[in-house]
Design a protein around this motif. Structure first.
Motif, PDB file in Angstrom:
ATOM      1  N   GLN A  58       0.800  -1.228   0.000  1.00 26.44           N
ATOM      2  CA  GLN A  58       0.000   0.000   0.000  1.00 26.44           C
ATOM      3  C   GLN A  58       0.832   1.278   0.000  1.00 26.44           C
ATOM      4  N   LYS A  59       2.148   1.145   0.132  1.00 23.63           N
ATOM      5  CA  LYS A  59       3.026   2.323   0.070  1.00 23.63           C
ATOM      6  C   LYS A  59       3.607   2.513  -1.332  1.00 23.63           C
ATOM      7  N   MET A  60       3.296   1.596  -2.226  1.00 27.41           N
ATOM      8  CA  MET A  60       3.872   1.648  -3.570  1.00 27.41           C
ATOM      9  C   MET A  60       3.164   2.688  -4.436  1.00 27.41           C
ATOM     10  N   LEU A  61       3.933   3.209  -5.407  1.00 25.05           N
ATOM     11  CA  LEU A  61       3.398   4.165  -6.367  1.00 25.05           C
ATOM     12  C   LEU A  61       3.555   3.614  -7.778  1.00 25.05           C
ATOM     13  N   PHE A  62       2.541   3.883  -8.600  1.00 25.00           N
ATOM     14  CA  PHE A  62       2.684   3.626 -10.035  1.00 25.00           C
ATOM     15  C   PHE A  62       3.073   4.968 -10.647  1.00 25.00           C
ATOM     16  N   ASN A  63       4.373   5.160 -10.896  1.00 26.06           N
ATOM     17  CA  ASN A  63       4.879   6.464 -11.291  1.00 26.06           C
ATOM     18  C   ASN A  63       4.502   6.824 -12.717  1.00 26.06           C
ATOM     19  N   GLU A  64       4.123   8.091 -12.888  1.00 24.13           N
ATOM     20  CA  GLU A  64       3.839   8.606 -14.231  1.00 24.13           C
ATOM     21  C   GLU A  64       5.110   8.547 -15.072  1.00 24.13           C
ATOM     22  N   TYR A  77       3.530  11.533 -20.298  1.00 22.30           N
ATOM     23  CA  TYR A  77       2.637  12.161 -19.314  1.00 22.30           C
ATOM     24  C   TYR A  77       1.296  12.579 -19.924  1.00 22.30           C
ATOM     25  N   GLY A  78       0.830  11.840 -20.921  1.00 23.91           N
ATOM     26  CA  GLY A  78      -0.475  12.127 -21.515  1.00 23.91           C
ATOM     27  C   GLY A  78      -0.488  13.300 -22.462  1.00 23.91           C
ATOM     28  N   LEU A  79       0.692  13.811 -22.837  1.00 23.54           N
ATOM     29  CA  LEU A  79       0.760  15.028 -23.655  1.00 23.54           C
ATOM     30  C   LEU A  79       1.633  14.821 -24.889  1.00 23.54           C
ATOM     31  N   LYS A  80       1.075  15.102 -26.053  1.00 21.44           N
ATOM     32  CA  LYS A  80       1.827  15.019 -27.304  1.00 21.44           C
ATOM     33  C   LYS A  80       2.609  16.301 -27.562  1.00 21.44           C
ATOM     34  N   ASP A  81       2.066  17.426 -27.103  1.00 19.86           N
ATOM     35  CA  ASP A  81       2.733  18.716 -27.269  1.00 19.86           C
ATOM     36  C   ASP A  81       3.950  18.765 -26.337  1.00 19.86           C
ATOM     37  N   GLU A  82       5.142  18.794 -26.924  1.00 22.00           N
ATOM     38  CA  GLU A  82       6.369  18.700 -26.125  1.00 22.00           C
ATOM     39  C   GLU A  82       6.579  19.915 -25.229  1.00 22.00           C
ATOM     40  N   ARG A  83       6.170  21.084 -25.697  1.00 21.26           N
ATOM     41  CA  ARG A  83       6.350  22.297 -24.886  1.00 21.26           C
ATOM     42  C   ARG A  83       5.488  22.234 -23.629  1.00 21.26           C
ATOM     43  N   ILE A  84       4.220  21.881 -23.803  1.00 23.43           N
ATOM     44  CA  ILE A  84       3.324  21.767 -22.650  1.00 23.43           C
ATOM     45  C   ILE A  84       3.779  20.629 -21.737  1.00 23.43           C
ATOM     46  N   ALA A 144       6.793  19.601 -21.164  1.00 23.40           N
ATOM     47  CA  ALA A 144       7.941  20.037 -20.372  1.00 23.40           C
ATOM     48  C   ALA A 144       7.493  20.874 -19.179  1.00 23.40           C
ATOM     49  N   THR A 145       6.528  21.759 -19.405  1.00 16.92           N
ATOM     50  CA  THR A 145       6.032  22.622 -18.327  1.00 16.92           C
ATOM     51  C   THR A 145       5.330  21.803 -17.246  1.00 16.92           C
ATOM     52  N   VAL A 146       4.445  20.889 -17.693  1.00 14.07           N
ATOM     53  CA  VAL A 146       3.680  20.074 -16.750  1.00 14.07           C
ATOM     54  C   VAL A 146       4.598  19.139 -15.962  1.00 14.07           C
ATOM     55  N   SER A 147       5.519  18.483 -16.649  1.00  8.61           N
ATOM     56  CA  SER A 147       6.401  17.529 -15.964  1.00  8.61           C
ATOM     57  C   SER A 147       7.307  18.235 -14.959  1.00  8.61           C
ATOM     58  N   GLU A 148       7.736  19.461 -15.281  1.00  8.37           N
ATOM     59  CA  GLU A 148       8.567  20.223 -14.350  1.00  8.37           C
ATOM     60  C   GLU A 148       7.809  20.511 -13.058  1.00  8.37           C
ATOM     61  N   SER A 149       6.541  20.930 -13.193  1.00  7.40           N
ATOM     62  CA  SER A 149       5.724  21.200 -12.009  1.00  7.40           C
ATOM     63  C   SER A 149       5.434  19.922 -11.240  1.00  7.40           C
ATOM     64  N   MET A 150       5.137  18.848 -11.969  1.00  6.77           N
ATOM     65  CA  MET A 150       4.786  17.577 -11.348  1.00  6.77           C
ATOM     66  C   MET A 150       5.960  17.003 -10.566  1.00  6.77           C
ATOM     67  N   ILE A 151       7.109  16.936 -11.232  1.00  3.32           N
ATOM     68  CA  ILE A 151       8.292  16.371 -10.593  1.00  3.32           C
ATOM     69  C   ILE A 151       8.792  17.284  -9.478  1.00  3.32           C
ATOM     70  N   GLY A 152       8.534  18.589  -9.633  1.00  2.00           N
ATOM     71  CA  GLY A 152       8.938  19.550  -8.612  1.00  2.00           C
ATOM     72  C   GLY A 152       8.050  19.548  -7.389  1.00  2.00           C
ATOM     73  N   GLY A 153       6.959  18.781  -7.433  1.00  7.30           N
ATOM     74  CA  GLY A 153       6.102  18.641  -6.263  1.00  7.30           C
ATOM     75  C   GLY A 153       4.952  19.618  -6.179  1.00  7.30           C
ATOM     76  N   GLY A 208      -0.711  18.158 -10.509  1.00 11.08           N
ATOM     77  CA  GLY A 208      -1.078  16.841 -10.019  1.00 11.08           C
ATOM     78  C   GLY A 208       0.121  16.097  -9.451  1.00 11.08           C
ATOM     79  N   LEU A 209      -0.118  14.889  -8.972  1.00  6.28           N
ATOM     80  CA  LEU A 209       0.941  14.075  -8.386  1.00  6.28           C
ATOM     81  C   LEU A 209       1.745  13.373  -9.462  1.00  6.28           C
ATOM     82  N   ALA A 210       3.021  13.123  -9.168  1.00  7.89           N
ATOM     83  CA  ALA A 210       3.895  12.450 -10.124  1.00  7.89           C
ATOM     84  C   ALA A 210       3.674  10.945 -10.141  1.00  7.89           C
ATOM     85  N   GLY A 211       3.008  10.427  -9.114  1.00  9.24           N
ATOM     86  CA  GLY A 211       2.757   8.993  -9.050  1.00  9.24           C
ATOM     87  C   GLY A 211       1.347   8.684  -8.585  1.00  9.24           C
TER      88      GLY A 211
END
Length: 282
Positions: free
Chosen positions: A145-151, A155-162, A164-173, A179-182
């Motif tokens: 129950q402590k495990m994560l299925f990591n994104e 990340y559900g996005l074909k647009d590379e610019r968007i 990059a922005t979303v993943s930076e926020s996600m991974i940055g917490g 949203g959550l990274a996992g």
């Protein structure tokens, strides 16, 4: 700590309740919200219980908690409008369909975006596709129950610019923004419980449904998800296939198409309701 990321955009007496996905945030519906509001709709971007915090916050909630927050949001928006529509992305689409089944007199139409009953898109590992059914048992047995299925990219996005922005926020917490990274296993188990509950309800849905889905969805295959919904519901439906997006169609390359199709579809429903009222008074 959970942040309040809800937003309310006042407009006319036609309202749209927007529901984000699992581990997501109201931000993923904001572009659509602004487009709908610019067309005159009153829009409420709600926040599901347990979201916009950390994994622990999410794991304290169940699908019933998520749905209760949907009902409360619908009750709020219903006090502001005459015609109430609901639209959701991914798991939000599943919750939207449940609300339509439960409230046939109140909900006038549904926007079903990237609906996810099955995690079977091309980016989902083979082992995961064939083991999601075990999650409910693992939760009942309190295992892993402590495990994560990591994104994973994209990340559900074909647009590379968007992306990059979303993943930076996600991974940055910044879970309130991206949203959550996992996906915590307990939350995925609750998602499975929700899906099991909603599947039999689809045949009770008679309101018009706009179903939009990517033909190249990395998370949820169009045929087993959007196709499944279209075959199961009893009301009028329109399936719009998108070829230049992945899973998060409300923010990906064809977000403008999502906005325009939704405005047109909901306005058609409203015009039909107006015609019925006119005939009733005639």
């Amino acid at each position: 700590m959970i942040q309040d990321s809800t937003y309310f955009l006042p407009g006319n007496r036609n309202g749209v309740l927007l529901i984000h996905g699992l581990t997501g945030t109201p931000t993923e519906m904001r572009i659509l919200a602004k487009g709908l509001n610019a067309a005159g709709f009153t829009v409420y971007g709600m926040q599901l219980a347990g979201h916009c915090g950390n994994e622990e916050d999410l794991c304290k909630t169940t699908w019933q908690d998520w749905y209760q927050s949907v009902e409360q949001a619908a009750d709020f928006l219903a006090t502001k409008v005459d015609n109430l529509f609901v639209a959701g992305l991914s798991m939000g689409a599943v919750l939207s369909l449940k609300l339509a089944a439960d409230r046939p007199e109140q909900i006038k139409g549904v926007g079903v975006y990237g609906v996810t009953f099955f995690y079977d898109g091309w980016s989902i590992p083979f082992w995961a596709k064939h083991s999601f059914f075990l999650l409910g048992w693992l939760k009942k047995l309190n295992l892993f129950q402590k495990m994560l299925f990591n994104e994973q990219p994209p990340y559900g996005l074909k647009d590379e610019r968007i992306r990059a922005t979303v993943s930076e926020s996600m991974i940055g917490g910044d879970s309130a923004a991206a949203g959550l990274a996992g996906n915590p296993l307990p939350a995925l188990a609750e998602m499975q419980y929700l899906v099991k509950h909603v599947k039999p309800l689809l045949s009770q849905i008679y309101v018009p449904c706009l179903i939009m889905h990517s033909t190249d969805d990395d998370i949820a295959n169009i045929n087993t998800n959007a196709g499944f919904v279209q075959q199961s519901i009893k009301g009028r439906s329109k399936l719009v296939k998108l070829d230049e997006s992945y899973h998060l169609i409300t923010i990906d390359r064809e977000r403008r198409t999502v906005i325009n199709e939704t405005i047109e579809f909901f306005n058609d429903v409203i015009n039909g309701l107006d015609n019925v009222e006119d005939r009733g008074h005639g």
